[in-house]
Write a protein that holds these residues in place. Sequence first.
Motif, PDB file in Angstrom:
ATOM      1  N   ALA A 122      43.214  37.728  33.273  1.00 48.79           N
ATOM      2  CA  ALA A 122      42.550  38.825  32.368  1.00 48.79           C
ATOM      3  C   ALA A 122      43.816  39.931  32.592  1.00 48.79           C
ATOM      4  O   ALA A 122      44.561  40.086  33.560  1.00 48.79           O
ATOM      5  N   SER A 123      44.292  40.764  31.750  1.00 49.52           N
ATOM      6  CA  SER A 123      45.265  41.354  31.412  1.00 49.52           C
ATOM      7  C   SER A 123      44.570  42.954  31.769  1.00 49.52           C
ATOM      8  O   SER A 123      43.944  43.431  31.064  1.00 49.52           O
ATOM      9  N   ILE A 124      44.126  43.214  32.713  1.00 53.14           N
ATOM     10  CA  ILE A 124      43.446  44.900  33.091  1.00 53.14           C
ATOM     11  C   ILE A 124      45.037  45.915  33.362  1.00 53.14           C
ATOM     12  O   ILE A 124      45.009  45.846  34.643  1.00 53.14           O
ATOM     13  N   LEU A 125      44.589  46.843  32.910  1.00 49.10           N
ATOM     14  CA  LEU A 125      45.306  47.967  32.421  1.00 49.10           C
ATOM     15  C   LEU A 125      46.738  47.715  32.590  1.00 49.10           C
ATOM     16  O   LEU A 125      47.860  48.522  33.298  1.00 49.10           O
ATOM     17  N   GLY A 126      46.715  46.199  32.284  1.00 48.80           N
ATOM     18  CA  GLY A 126      49.203  45.747  32.358  1.00 48.80           C
ATOM     19  C   GLY A 126      48.682  45.275  32.960  1.00 48.80           C
ATOM     20  O   GLY A 126      49.958  44.667  33.230  1.00 48.80           O
ATOM     21  N   LEU A 127      48.407  44.808  33.926  1.00 55.28           N
ATOM     22  CA  LEU A 127      48.606  44.236  35.126  1.00 55.28           C
ATOM     23  C   LEU A 127      47.336  42.851  35.333  1.00 55.28           C
ATOM     24  O   LEU A 127      46.530  42.710  34.947  1.00 55.28           O
ATOM     25  N   ASP A 128      48.595  41.827  35.735  1.00 49.31           N
ATOM     26  CA  ASP A 128      47.958  40.518  35.387  1.00 49.31           C
ATOM     27  C   ASP A 128      46.687  40.046  36.300  1.00 49.31           C
ATOM     28  O   ASP A 128      46.964  41.231  37.562  1.00 49.31           O
TER      29      ASP A 128
END
Length: 171
Positions: A122-128
């Motif tokens: 997932a990409s959460i707040l732009g972080l993988d």
Amino acid sequence: MKKPLFLVASIFLILTSCSKSKPAKFERDGVVITSPAGWGITDQESIDEQGYYLSIEKEGFDSSGIITMTWLNGEIDLDEWAYIFQDELENNIIYRNSNIQFEDAVDNNYNNIDTSSIRFSASILGLDHEGNIHFFHKGNKTFAILIQQAIEDQATNKPGFDLLEKSFSVQ
């Protein structure tokens, strides 16, 4: 005279607020796990007396390690449990816009307990981020253990995740 006292008090608060928590043992319903130093229980609640939810996270700004444990009393079908769990994640506010992707279930183990596990990204707040969810029966309970971290934090999270796994038991 007030300025030096204020300065000393401020330094003390900064130093004590930055200290790592100590390892803490959690026990409930026959489930035992130890959170490592620098990790802490961030959420726990009974699920309508049908089970329990526990969340342990790595502490500190810019930390991403998290493990959640959900157990239900009794045994339910693991494929059904995995489907429900994935659906809940997809509709959770944190994951809703994360482009979460699940892989197919595979045989695995968690602290020498045979599991069915599903990896995800997932990409959460732009972080993988990446994670793994273990599903299994143990001690007349059905478990889902979610382990998640930012890909860039794998090396720093590994010792904590290893201790969490090694300390996990069901009586």
